[in-house]
Write a protein that holds these residues in place. Sequence first.
Motif, PDB file in Angstrom:
ATOM      1  N   LEU A   1      71.867  40.758  71.181  1.00  0.00           N
ATOM      2  CA  LEU A   1      72.475  40.964  69.866  1.00  0.00           C
ATOM      3  C   LEU A   1      73.459  39.833  69.602  1.00  0.00           C
ATOM      4  O   LEU A   1      73.894  39.152  70.534  1.00  0.00           O
ATOM      5  CB  LEU A   1      73.213  42.306  69.842  1.00  0.00           C
ATOM      6  N   TYR A   2      73.809  39.648  68.344  1.00  0.00           N
ATOM      7  CA  TYR A   2      74.815  38.623  68.003  1.00  0.00           C
ATOM      8  C   TYR A   2      76.204  39.223  68.210  1.00  0.00           C
ATOM      9  O   TYR A   2      76.642  40.078  67.437  1.00  0.00           O
ATOM     10  CB  TYR A   2      74.616  38.149  66.564  1.00  0.00           C
ATOM     11  N   GLU A   3      76.860  38.753  69.252  1.00  0.00           N
ATOM     12  CA  GLU A   3      78.113  39.361  69.689  1.00  0.00           C
ATOM     13  C   GLU A   3      79.251  39.203  68.677  1.00  0.00           C
ATOM     14  O   GLU A   3      80.144  40.039  68.614  1.00  0.00           O
ATOM     15  CB  GLU A   3      78.558  38.733  71.021  1.00  0.00           C
ATOM     16  N   ARG A   4      79.233  38.105  67.921  1.00  0.00           N
ATOM     17  CA  ARG A   4      80.340  37.865  66.985  1.00  0.00           C
ATOM     18  C   ARG A   4      80.119  38.572  65.642  1.00  0.00           C
ATOM     19  O   ARG A   4      80.951  38.505  64.763  1.00  0.00           O
ATOM     20  CB  ARG A   4      80.534  36.362  66.755  1.00  0.00           C
ATOM     21  N   MET A   5      78.965  39.218  65.523  1.00  0.00           N
ATOM     22  CA  MET A   5      78.680  39.941  64.280  1.00  0.00           C
ATOM     23  C   MET A   5      78.843  41.433  64.519  1.00  0.00           C
ATOM     24  O   MET A   5      78.800  41.904  65.649  1.00  0.00           O
ATOM     25  CB  MET A   5      77.242  39.629  63.819  1.00  0.00           C
ATOM     26  N   SER A   6      79.020  42.174  63.433  1.00  0.00           N
ATOM     27  CA  SER A   6      79.157  43.629  63.568  1.00  0.00           C
ATOM     28  C   SER A   6      77.762  44.249  63.735  1.00  0.00           C
ATOM     29  O   SER A   6      76.739  43.576  63.549  1.00  0.00           O
ATOM     30  CB  SER A   6      79.829  44.206  62.326  1.00  0.00           C
ATOM     31  N   GLY A   7      77.754  45.552  64.042  1.00  0.00           N
ATOM     32  CA  GLY A   7      76.488  46.255  64.185  1.00  0.00           C
ATOM     33  C   GLY A   7      75.693  46.199  62.896  1.00  0.00           C
ATOM     34  O   GLY A   7      74.496  45.921  62.890  1.00  0.00           O
ATOM     35  N   ARG A   8      76.385  46.448  61.784  1.00  0.00           N
ATOM     36  CA  ARG A   8      75.690  46.436  60.486  1.00  0.00           C
ATOM     37  C   ARG A   8      75.170  45.034  60.156  1.00  0.00           C
ATOM     38  O   ARG A   8      74.050  44.875  59.685  1.00  0.00           O
ATOM     39  CB  ARG A   8      76.628  46.910  59.381  1.00  0.00           C
ATOM     40  N   GLU A   9      75.999  44.016  60.432  1.00  0.00           N
ATOM     41  CA  GLU A   9      75.567  42.633  60.147  1.00  0.00           C
ATOM     42  C   GLU A   9      74.328  42.269  60.961  1.00  0.00           C
ATOM     43  O   GLU A   9      73.413  41.608  60.459  1.00  0.00           O
ATOM     44  CB  GLU A   9      76.702  41.647  60.441  1.00  0.00           C
ATOM     45  N   ASN A  10      74.304  42.711  62.219  1.00  0.00           N
ATOM     46  CA  ASN A  10      73.122  42.465  63.045  1.00  0.00           C
ATOM     47  C   ASN A  10      71.883  43.074  62.405  1.00  0.00           C
ATOM     48  O   ASN A  10      70.860  42.414  62.262  1.00  0.00           O
ATOM     49  CB  ASN A  10      73.328  43.065  64.440  1.00  0.00           C
ATOM     50  N   LEU A  11      71.997  44.337  62.021  1.00  0.00           N
ATOM     51  CA  LEU A  11      70.828  45.001  61.442  1.00  0.00           C
ATOM     52  C   LEU A  11      70.445  44.393  60.101  1.00  0.00           C
ATOM     53  O   LEU A  11      69.263  44.244  59.786  1.00  0.00           O
ATOM     54  CB  LEU A  11      71.106  46.502  61.280  1.00  0.00           C
ATOM     55  N   ARG A  12      71.439  44.049  59.299  1.00  0.00           N
ATOM     56  CA  ARG A  12      71.140  43.474  57.979  1.00  0.00           C
ATOM     57  C   ARG A  12      70.419  42.133  58.117  1.00  0.00           C
ATOM     58  O   ARG A  12      69.520  41.830  57.339  1.00  0.00           O
ATOM     59  CB  ARG A  12      72.426  43.295  57.172  1.00  0.00           C
ATOM     60  N   PHE A  13      70.833  41.354  59.109  1.00  0.00           N
ATOM     61  CA  PHE A  13      70.165  40.068  59.322  1.00  0.00           C
ATOM     62  C   PHE A  13      68.685  40.281  59.647  1.00  0.00           C
ATOM     63  O   PHE A  13      67.799  39.678  59.037  1.00  0.00           O
ATOM     64  CB  PHE A  13      70.866  39.300  60.453  1.00  0.00           C
ATOM     65  N   PHE A  14      68.417  41.195  60.586  1.00  0.00           N
ATOM     66  CA  PHE A  14      67.018  41.425  60.957  1.00  0.00           C
ATOM     67  C   PHE A  14      66.252  42.145  59.835  1.00  0.00           C
ATOM     68  O   PHE A  14      65.051  41.941  59.671  1.00  0.00           O
ATOM     69  CB  PHE A  14      66.932  42.185  62.282  1.00  0.00           C
ATOM     70  N   ALA A  15      66.971  42.956  59.055  1.00  0.00           N
ATOM     71  CA  ALA A  15      66.326  43.607  57.907  1.00  0.00           C
ATOM     72  C   ALA A  15      65.864  42.541  56.912  1.00  0.00           C
ATOM     73  O   ALA A  15      64.777  42.647  56.343  1.00  0.00           O
ATOM     74  CB  ALA A  15      67.306  44.565  57.243  1.00  0.00           C
ATOM     75  N   GLU A  16      66.676  41.511  56.740  1.00  0.00           N
ATOM     76  CA  GLU A  16      66.289  40.414  55.841  1.00  0.00           C
ATOM     77  C   GLU A  16      65.046  39.693  56.360  1.00  0.00           C
ATOM     78  O   GLU A  16      64.172  39.327  55.591  1.00  0.00           O
ATOM     79  CB  GLU A  16      67.446  39.407  55.736  1.00  0.00           C
ATOM     80  N   LEU A  17      65.004  39.485  57.671  1.00  0.00           N
ATOM     81  CA  LEU A  17      63.827  38.818  58.247  1.00  0.00           C
ATOM     82  C   LEU A  17      62.558  39.649  58.006  1.00  0.00           C
ATOM     83  O   LEU A  17      61.477  39.110  57.830  1.00  0.00           O
ATOM     84  CB  LEU A  17      64.018  38.577  59.746  1.00  0.00           C
ATOM     85  N   HIS A  18      62.731  40.970  58.028  1.00  0.00           N
ATOM     86  CA  HIS A  18      61.578  41.852  57.806  1.00  0.00           C
ATOM     87  C   HIS A  18      61.344  42.124  56.318  1.00  0.00           C
ATOM     88  O   HIS A  18      60.330  42.737  55.964  1.00  0.00           O
ATOM     89  CB  HIS A  18      61.814  43.202  58.496  1.00  0.00           C
TER      90      HIS A  18
END
Lengths: 365, 279
Positions: free
Chosen positions: B85-102
């Motif tokens: 996971l991206y340690e410097r990002m929040s849980g939501r930011e991590n999911l939002r990033f991958f949601a964008e990729l999908h």
Amino acid sequence: MNLRATMAIARKDFLDALKNARLLVIILMPIGFSVLYGYLFRDTLDTMEIVIYSPDTSSMVSVLSELDAVSLFVVDSPEAVETKLEEEKAIVGVVLPPQFDLAVRAGERPALELIYRENPEDARGTQRMILQTIEQISGRQPIVSVIERSLQPPGSAEEAEAREPMSFFREIDLQSFFIVLWVMMGITMNGSFLVPTLLVEEKDKKTLDAILVTPTNYLDVLTGKVLVGVLYCLLTSLTVMALNQGFAGDVGFSLTVVLLASVALTLIGLLIGGLIDNLTTLNTWGSFVMLPLMLPGILAGVPLGTLGPALTIPLQVVPTYHLVRGLGLSLSGEGGEVWMNLVILAVECVVLFGAVLWSMRRREA
Amino acid sequence: MIKASNLTRVFNGLIAVDQVSFHVDRGEVFGFLGHNGAGKTTTVRMLTGQLRPTSGHASIDGHDVVKGRTAIKPMIGVVFENQNLYERMSGRENLRFFAELHGVGDKRVDELLEMVGLSDRAKDKIKIYSNGMKQRLLVARALLNHPKALFLDEPTRGLDPTSARGIRRTIRELGEQGTTVFLTTHYMEEADQLCHRVAFISEGKLIALDTPRALKLQYGLRKVSVLLDDQSQHELTLDNPADANQMADWMGAGRLLTVHSQEATLEDVFVHLAGRELQ
């Protein structure tokens, strides 16, 4: 190519770089240096000694005297101009004809005499500033007849030739030199260190694996990193230029050189990032890679003839050589001389892009 | 749904996966069990298109994992062995990033945060998450695209019992909802609880494949261990009529304190087949 994924990766990396203290230092260091050196050398940078003779007190005298960058001596005869120059109180002397302002406004072609203490090439910046001042007075592109001469006796053709192949650019003022240096440093650090860090960290922390099982391919990832790298190179460069009155001379050429060099250095960063799989290795070898890239900036003031062909020829392959030379000349208003640097930088961008694609295909195989 | 046929991967002359063949039905929870270094992760990497097989083929929903790599990506979700996971990002930011990729909206992100119980910690940076929270977020990330096939590589490794139980509950629910789950683990009890079928892999080779019950029956002992009221312990064989009569007598006399079957555990079966312990 998945544009949505590319933009998502670019946005993520752009913000993530600001949260990473090490990368933030890389981004801010050249800007910090430019501010620091601007402050430390403010007296040197501020002083451009000009001596002027104006028989009827042209408004050019008041305009020049108000400029922070100018230290102006007003004298009462053309002979006194030469005397001041000989005493090394000024580097350029200006002799205005009577009724100069009226003639300029009337669109006539008054003769303006510029007398240089030494080589006229050394004072191109001063000449440019004087012409800009006349433009300010007349409100349009000045139509003047500039008569130039130097107090230095003209040497033989051989001597002139021997003096000509100087450093990367003919002499530029200290402020422009610092701009070139910090812009080169910013582009090199962002391109060859920030960009590979962004890529290698994804490999090291295995987040790249997570990206690549989504509908995103390696090319999308690399394109996202290129965008971020170029953006940070440009932001750093433009900030340095803005803080140091770097939007002078041939601005279009300056910006083109900066853009092409940013792309080239970012692609070099991707190549480095493609070869290295963990941050420890990158940190160990990164500075070794950065050093040759910074060399043209470090050697910018050294006459090329003294370096010898063993160093001069390889130096001219490095993109930062063309950045340093191209930007230096553009800042001095000699953008017409940087075409070859632009062409070489563009060719290097194409070659590096090909190399990145080749390494990418190799990785995927 | 998932099919592997003679799947092989060689690294510098070392055979990591050796001619492995199996299939996983749609909606099945399939356990892929083996010791560390047995070839589980390499198999997952080949099935998810991250690694090219040296030879053999694999497909997901009919799409070859090499030639049809682009087609399988929207269908799969992967929970990696590492907590990547991206340690410097929040849980939501991590999911939002991958949601964008999908190409998935924020609504799905909120749903999944709720599902894995991280809604109230969604704004926290990953670096302050516990292992269990990170693992739950990894599961949420893998589910962003409503995958038809979910690959979980050691999802409960290193977790405390409570977190592990939560992850297992999620896997069970996904299986019940019809998601095909490919679970690699070396926790045999976990596989026993969750999987419809399990495959054992050792030294890169598939050494057994069946339901947990069938494997245990096949390799277990047909015996029971009996503790009587006088604290004496006895072993009775299930196939022996004399032992059956003896058991009936003790039961009639009310002398039985405990009766334990000698059915094998999956771990026993693995050790028996692989000739080595699970680690």
